[in-house]
Scaffold this active site. Structure first.
Site, PDB file in Angstrom:
ATOM      1  N   HIS A  12      -3.866 -12.913   7.058  1.00  0.00           N
ATOM      2  CA  HIS A  12      -2.558 -12.479   6.553  1.00  0.00           C
ATOM      3  C   HIS A  12      -1.430 -13.290   7.178  1.00  0.00           C
ATOM      4  O   HIS A  12      -0.489 -13.688   6.505  1.00  0.00           O
ATOM      5  CB  HIS A  12      -2.390 -10.985   6.874  1.00  0.00           C
ATOM      6  CG  HIS A  12      -1.142 -10.372   6.329  1.00  0.00           C
ATOM      7  ND1 HIS A  12       0.115 -10.661   6.811  1.00  0.00           N
ATOM      8  CD2 HIS A  12      -0.966  -9.479   5.327  1.00  0.00           C
ATOM      9  CE1 HIS A  12       1.008  -9.956   6.134  1.00  0.00           C
ATOM     10  NE2 HIS A  12       0.380  -9.236   5.221  1.00  0.00           N
ATOM     11  N   HIS A  78      -2.018  -8.719  -1.967  1.00  0.00           N
ATOM     12  CA  HIS A  78      -2.244 -10.037  -1.347  1.00  0.00           C
ATOM     13  C   HIS A  78      -3.504 -10.709  -1.888  1.00  0.00           C
ATOM     14  O   HIS A  78      -3.499 -11.893  -2.192  1.00  0.00           O
ATOM     15  CB  HIS A  78      -2.366  -9.901   0.173  1.00  0.00           C
ATOM     16  CG  HIS A  78      -1.105  -9.437   0.831  1.00  0.00           C
ATOM     17  ND1 HIS A  78       0.147  -9.835   0.425  1.00  0.00           N
ATOM     18  CD2 HIS A  78      -0.904  -8.610   1.890  1.00  0.00           C
ATOM     19  CE1 HIS A  78       1.065  -9.261   1.204  1.00  0.00           C
ATOM     20  NE2 HIS A  78       0.450  -8.526   2.087  1.00  0.00           N
TER      21      HIS A  78
END
Lengths: 132, 132
Positions: A12, A78
């Site tokens: 991330h 995401h």
């Protein structure tokens, strides 16, 4: 022709150092335990290398295919939108060809970690450690 | 006095259903495999139950302590600031007392999953599955 597999371990990214540290350690563990793999890392945001830079880092490694593995617990915006856009793929068509040293190499987008029993066991272990 | 341990499995939450599904499945796996635990879930945002609601869900379960386990891969702003604020604790002082059925019960904040070898093995497995 080699049979070396490239694994792009994708994180991330974070304004704090922990995410990069954890992704780097996991990548190193994979590389040590599975010597037929070439492991590189790439971050979605806030850290380097980026995912694009991570792909470039397979130059001169001789990999015959690359698997882009999202080190995320679950699918979310995401993994279903941001990362496929960065990689130039989709969840429906999770493969594409990338150029590595001028050669065509297949890149495949893997599933996130998901609800595996090993995660449940690890979470239980973290719970017991916190009591000690 | 019971020795039942409460585990609050805490997830990020998402506008998509996957995060809640994965957290719920992991929580169920822990509960099935470790019958001395009472497992509840709670989300930081976007899903219910909230973490506060997850704590309330230990009412009438007879737990003697609660461990709040962040189902996050690495520490970050969420685990060092947002969740401690929600739980009323800090990373430095990771324990506090909560009232469950009017009784004082110790709540401890655990570490996130972290760079464990089982995560490296699972990521490698996801990579190989993507090639098949």
């Amino acid at each position: 022709m080699t049979n070396k597999i490239g694994i792009l371990a994708m994180g991330h990214g974070s304004s704090l150092p922990h995410n990069k540290e954890v992704i780097t350690k996991i990548a190193n563990m994979i590389a040590e335990k599975y010597p037929d793999t070439v492991v590189r890392i790439g971050f979605m945001n806030m850290n380097n290398p980026t995912m694009a830079e991570g792909l470039e880092a397979f130059e001169n490694t001789g990999v015959s295919s690359i698997i882009a593995v999202p080190l995320f617990l679950a699918h979310g915006v995401h993994t279903t939108e941001d990362i496929p856009q960065i990689l130039g793929i989709s969840r429906e068509n999770r493969k594409r060809t990338v150029k590595i040293n001028g050669n065509d190499v297949t890149m495949v987008y893997a599933e996130p970690l998901g609800p595996d029993p090993v995660i449940a066991d690890l979470a239980y272990r973290r719970a017991i450690e916190a009591l000690e």
